[in-house]
Design a protein around this motif. Sequence first.
Motif, PDB file in Angstrom:
ATOM      1  N   LYS A  33      11.219   4.205  -8.478  1.00  0.00           N
ATOM      2  CA  LYS A  33      12.117   3.725  -7.434  1.00  0.00           C
ATOM      3  C   LYS A  33      11.499   3.829  -6.046  1.00  0.00           C
ATOM      4  N   SER A  34      10.752   4.919  -5.784  1.00  0.00           N
ATOM      5  CA  SER A  34      10.326   5.221  -4.417  1.00  0.00           C
ATOM      6  C   SER A  34       8.892   4.820  -4.085  1.00  0.00           C
ATOM      7  N   ALA A  35       7.971   4.899  -5.050  1.00  0.00           N
ATOM      8  CA  ALA A  35       6.553   4.685  -4.751  1.00  0.00           C
ATOM      9  C   ALA A  35       6.256   3.344  -4.086  1.00  0.00           C
ATOM     10  N   PRO A  36       6.917   2.228  -4.485  1.00  0.00           N
ATOM     11  CA  PRO A  36       6.613   0.958  -3.833  1.00  0.00           C
ATOM     12  C   PRO A  36       6.941   0.914  -2.348  1.00  0.00           C
ATOM     13  N   HIS A  37       7.610   1.937  -1.824  1.00  0.00           N
ATOM     14  CA  HIS A  37       7.960   1.979  -0.412  1.00  0.00           C
ATOM     15  C   HIS A  37       6.961   2.806   0.405  1.00  0.00           C
ATOM     16  N   PHE A  38       5.842   3.188  -0.220  1.00  0.00           N
ATOM     17  CA  PHE A  38       4.843   3.995   0.477  1.00  0.00           C
ATOM     18  C   PHE A  38       3.460   3.371   0.363  1.00  0.00           C
ATOM     19  N   LEU A  39       2.667   3.534   1.412  1.00  0.00           N
ATOM     20  CA  LEU A  39       1.292   3.047   1.453  1.00  0.00           C
ATOM     21  C   LEU A  39       0.375   4.180   1.898  1.00  0.00           C
ATOM     22  N   THR A  40      -0.909   4.052   1.594  1.00  0.00           N
ATOM     23  CA  THR A  40      -1.894   5.035   2.042  1.00  0.00           C
ATOM     24  C   THR A  40      -3.264   4.384   2.054  1.00  0.00           C
ATOM     25  N   GLN A  41      -4.272   5.180   2.354  1.00  0.00           N
ATOM     26  CA  GLN A  41      -5.656   4.717   2.288  1.00  0.00           C
ATOM     27  C   GLN A  41      -6.370   5.478   1.177  1.00  0.00           C
ATOM     28  N   SER A  61     -10.034   1.446   0.664  1.00  0.00           N
ATOM     29  CA  SER A  61      -9.013   0.395   0.590  1.00  0.00           C
ATOM     30  C   SER A  61      -7.680   0.892   1.125  1.00  0.00           C
ATOM     31  N   GLU A  62      -6.901  -0.039   1.655  1.00  0.00           N
ATOM     32  CA  GLU A  62      -5.478   0.230   1.849  1.00  0.00           C
ATOM     33  C   GLU A  62      -4.834   0.096   0.478  1.00  0.00           C
ATOM     34  N   TYR A  63      -3.857   0.948   0.178  1.00  0.00           N
ATOM     35  CA  TYR A  63      -3.419   1.139  -1.209  1.00  0.00           C
ATOM     36  C   TYR A  63      -1.911   1.240  -1.285  1.00  0.00           C
ATOM     37  N   GLY A  64      -1.327   0.552  -2.289  1.00  0.00           N
ATOM     38  CA  GLY A  64       0.112   0.636  -2.500  1.00  0.00           C
ATOM     39  C   GLY A  64       0.482   0.182  -3.900  1.00  0.00           C
ATOM     40  N   TYR A  65       1.780   0.120  -4.167  1.00  0.00           N
ATOM     41  CA  TYR A  65       2.288  -0.215  -5.497  1.00  0.00           C
ATOM     42  C   TYR A  65       3.238  -1.412  -5.427  1.00  0.00           C
ATOM     43  N   SER A  66       3.213  -2.207  -6.478  1.00  0.00           N
ATOM     44  CA  SER A  66       4.152  -3.303  -6.613  1.00  0.00           C
ATOM     45  C   SER A  66       4.129  -3.765  -8.069  1.00  0.00           C
ATOM     46  N   ALA A  67       4.818  -4.852  -8.351  1.00  0.00           N
ATOM     47  CA  ALA A  67       4.866  -5.404  -9.708  1.00  0.00           C
ATOM     48  C   ALA A  67       4.653  -6.906  -9.646  1.00  0.00           C
ATOM     49  N   TYR A 220      -0.884  15.393  -8.698  1.00  0.00           N
ATOM     50  CA  TYR A 220       0.280  14.917  -7.958  1.00  0.00           C
ATOM     51  C   TYR A 220       0.765  15.988  -6.985  1.00  0.00           C
ATOM     52  N   SER A 221       1.351  15.524  -5.878  1.00  0.00           N
ATOM     53  CA  SER A 221       1.960  16.454  -4.920  1.00  0.00           C
ATOM     54  C   SER A 221       3.137  15.774  -4.244  1.00  0.00           C
ATOM     55  N   LEU A 222       4.065  16.566  -3.751  1.00  0.00           N
ATOM     56  CA  LEU A 222       5.224  16.042  -3.052  1.00  0.00           C
ATOM     57  C   LEU A 222       4.857  15.709  -1.613  1.00  0.00           C
ATOM     58  N   ASN A 223       5.243  14.526  -1.152  1.00  0.00           N
ATOM     59  CA  ASN A 223       5.011  14.193   0.247  1.00  0.00           C
ATOM     60  C   ASN A 223       6.204  14.686   1.070  1.00  0.00           C
ATOM     61  N   PRO A 224       6.161  14.571   2.401  1.00  0.00           N
ATOM     62  CA  PRO A 224       7.269  15.087   3.216  1.00  0.00           C
ATOM     63  C   PRO A 224       8.629  14.489   2.865  1.00  0.00           C
ATOM     64  N   ALA A 225       8.640  13.298   2.265  1.00  0.00           N
ATOM     65  CA  ALA A 225       9.903  12.685   1.859  1.00  0.00           C
ATOM     66  C   ALA A 225      10.344  13.153   0.481  1.00  0.00           C
ATOM     67  N   ASN A 226       9.653  14.158  -0.059  1.00  0.00           N
ATOM     68  CA  ASN A 226       9.977  14.745  -1.359  1.00  0.00           C
ATOM     69  C   ASN A 226       9.766  13.765  -2.515  1.00  0.00           C
ATOM     70  N   VAL A 227       8.783  12.875  -2.361  1.00  0.00           N
ATOM     71  CA  VAL A 227       8.414  11.925  -3.410  1.00  0.00           C
ATOM     72  C   VAL A 227       7.082  12.361  -4.007  1.00  0.00           C
ATOM     73  N   PHE A 254       0.489   9.701   2.134  1.00  0.00           N
ATOM     74  CA  PHE A 254       1.252   8.458   2.061  1.00  0.00           C
ATOM     75  C   PHE A 254       2.237   8.385   3.223  1.00  0.00           C
ATOM     76  N   HIS A 255       2.467   7.176   3.750  1.00  0.00           N
ATOM     77  CA  HIS A 255       3.457   6.985   4.784  1.00  0.00           C
ATOM     78  C   HIS A 255       4.468   5.938   4.353  1.00  0.00           C
ATOM     79  N   ALA A 256       5.685   6.068   4.864  1.00  0.00           N
ATOM     80  CA  ALA A 256       6.756   5.168   4.468  1.00  0.00           C
ATOM     81  C   ALA A 256       6.391   3.736   4.809  1.00  0.00           C
ATOM     82  N   PHE A 257       6.815   2.822   3.974  1.00  0.00           N
ATOM     83  CA  PHE A 257       6.436   1.428   4.085  1.00  0.00           C
ATOM     84  C   PHE A 257       6.863   0.823   5.418  1.00  0.00           C
ATOM     85  N   GLY A 258       8.082   1.158   5.892  1.00  0.00           N
ATOM     86  CA  GLY A 258       8.536   0.610   7.162  1.00  0.00           C
ATOM     87  C   GLY A 258       7.654   1.000   8.316  1.00  0.00           C
ATOM     88  N   VAL A 259       7.192   2.287   8.319  1.00  0.00           N
ATOM     89  CA  VAL A 259       6.310   2.772   9.380  1.00  0.00           C
ATOM     90  C   VAL A 259       4.975   2.057   9.293  1.00  0.00           C
TER      91      VAL A 259
END
Length: 262
Positions: A33-41, A61-67, A220-227, A254-259
Amino acid sequence: MLACLACASFAIADERVTRMTQRVSQEAAAFSKSAPHFLTQETLRQRALSPKGWQQREVVSEYGYSALNAQPQAIHEFRRVISVDGKNIEKPEKALDALARNITATDDHGRRALLKQFEKYGLVGAAADFGQLILLFGPGRIDRYEFRFSGQKDGVAAFAYKQLDGTDTVTIYEGGKRIRQSLSGEIWVRAADYLPLRITLRTDRGDGLSAVRDEASVVYSLNPANVLLPAGIEHRELRGGSVVVENHFTYLPFHAFGVASE
């Protein structure tokens, strides 16, 4: 008495397996549910054996998730390459914007182009879709695996798993082709609350000198958004028992997708 003690031991082990599978499945659902809303390098450092000896590559690379629309429930990794072996390919800001637009587009054209871009840089046995390995154990999938408590040390409990059936796989790019393989490995969790910390896997194909084994470990680790998101991945390919490829993936926070979009 010995029989009773053995039964009690098995009962404790079974309880641990139950608690582990429940927590891992919950975290997998949250990831989906949450990973597609985050991006990272992402930085991939590869060491691979070639006819000329060992070669080393580095891809950032810039890196993220989708389907893809054809499989809306199957989340994949998507990358927009910004540098190869220290040579700039695209400015990070432009790549990040392009990645964000492509993975949220209504059609698959941009996402398929991202997959092809990553393959074309001459990487040997480049592994894909390891970051979301936890999704293999999501609701509706976790029953496809057999689990066994392996032991506990320093506050970490380990559980071995083996795929029983189903189509769950990882993807390895080899010679321009995608090779899909079934899985076995371990899940390491925090003993206090069964939070997943590391997932390892092993896949095998072929026999004798032509035998190929892929081994990987995803932290794996929890990010500040607890994901729960990947912090690092190690992958090795062995042929005939000898290592021929090593891939080391590392990730910035990882940072939130909106940011990221802003």
